[in-house]
Design an enzyme around this catalytic site. Sequence first.
Site, PDB file in Angstrom:
ATOM      1  N   LEU A 131      -3.353  -4.987  -5.939  1.00 14.19           N
ATOM      2  CA  LEU A 131      -2.508  -5.472  -4.946  1.00 14.19           C
ATOM      3  C   LEU A 131      -1.016  -5.974  -5.373  1.00 14.19           C
ATOM      4  O   LEU A 131      -1.199  -6.556  -6.661  1.00 14.19           O
ATOM      5  CB  LEU A 131      -3.000  -7.210  -4.437  1.00 14.19           C
ATOM      6  CG  LEU A 131      -2.601  -7.747  -3.292  1.00 14.19           C
ATOM      7  CD1 LEU A 131      -2.822  -6.936  -2.043  1.00 14.19           C
ATOM      8  CD2 LEU A 131      -3.127  -9.212  -2.994  1.00 14.19           C
ATOM      9  N   ASP A 132      -0.110  -5.304  -4.870  1.00 11.20           N
ATOM     10  CA  ASP A 132       1.200  -5.018  -5.564  1.00 11.20           C
ATOM     11  C   ASP A 132       1.853  -6.354  -6.001  1.00 11.20           C
ATOM     12  O   ASP A 132       1.477  -7.704  -5.512  1.00 11.20           O
ATOM     13  CB  ASP A 132       2.185  -4.758  -4.148  1.00 11.20           C
ATOM     14  CG  ASP A 132       2.272  -3.056  -4.000  1.00 11.20           C
ATOM     15  OD1 ASP A 132       1.505  -2.343  -4.720  1.00 11.20           O
ATOM     16  OD2 ASP A 132       2.902  -2.810  -2.982  1.00 11.20           O
ATOM     17  N   LYS A 133       2.503  -6.288  -6.932  1.00 14.26           N
ATOM     18  CA  LYS A 133       2.992  -7.617  -7.594  1.00 14.26           C
ATOM     19  C   LYS A 133       3.861  -8.377  -6.608  1.00 14.26           C
ATOM     20  O   LYS A 133       3.592  -9.492  -6.753  1.00 14.26           O
ATOM     21  CB  LYS A 133       3.988  -6.938  -8.912  1.00 14.26           C
ATOM     22  CG  LYS A 133       4.504  -8.247  -9.492  1.00 14.26           C
ATOM     23  CD  LYS A 133       5.478  -7.868 -10.717  1.00 14.26           C
ATOM     24  CE  LYS A 133       6.085  -8.709 -11.551  1.00 14.26           C
ATOM     25  NZ  LYS A 133       6.925  -8.323 -12.759  1.00 14.26           N
TER      26      LYS A 133
ATOM     27  N   SER B  46       3.113  -8.557  -3.372  1.00 12.28           N
ATOM     28  CA  SER B  46       2.179  -8.876  -2.293  1.00 12.28           C
ATOM     29  C   SER B  46       1.493 -10.167  -2.838  1.00 12.28           C
ATOM     30  O   SER B  46       1.090 -10.434  -4.149  1.00 12.28           O
ATOM     31  CB  SER B  46       1.318  -7.920  -2.083  1.00 12.28           C
ATOM     32  OG  SER B  46       2.006  -6.853  -1.426  1.00 12.28           O
TER      33      SER B  46
END
Length: 251
Positions: free
Chosen positions: A102-104, A106
């Site tokens: 999960l993106d930084k 996000s």
Amino acid sequence: MEEGVRINKYLSECGFCSRREADRLLDAGRITVEGEVATKGSKVKPSQRIEVDGKPVVKKDRPVIIAVNKPKGIVCTTAKVEKDNIVDFVDYKSRIYPVGRLDKSSEGLILMTNMGELVNKIMRAGNYHEKEYLVSVNKDITEDFLENMRKGVPVLDTVTRPCEVEKIGRRKFRIILTQGLNRQIRRMCENLGYRVVYLKRIRIMNIRLGDLKTGEYRELTREEIEEIMRETAHSSNETVRDNNGHKKDKD
């Protein structure tokens, strides 16, 4: 002082075999404790040397699956060189690692486990396991935008798989994906002239974020684990990689 437990129970709790199988091994004289042949009534302590057919019994880690509400700024990696890695952030009592990414920038639901085969089954796009997100963008959402998102958008030399998209606000939508290309939702929006300003994952398969507070985690319930095991029972555990050899799961 260590308390002894019946040897068949101990072997079961270690994950070595069932109690019934342990009893069969005991009847066959194949289990020793400190070099002495054990019997069904034998009690043992973890500090003792227990062997089956001359090989030591090693206690397996208890299967762990937790749900984490990842805040922005935390990176879904096990690499210690990343000071904001999720392993150190969660600081769980035993070694676990994230299921996918999960993106930084996000936030939201990420599962962590010590079950490597389960990780691959959930991550593999070919298994079509659902992941649900809430997304806000920088301008008003149109019907054209929704329709294009649903039918597929060109990203990363491919076209995204058809998905479910629902408008829930002037600039907010809910999306359910069954694949996990690198920064997929952000790239899809960018292709259509939109910029993501907020992205939160709220569900992975049957596991929902619910009211779990940001930065906190919880153990999955027995019912949740049983359901996730049922849903992955016939899934492939082959890890999917792109042309550069990277795992394909980073939303």
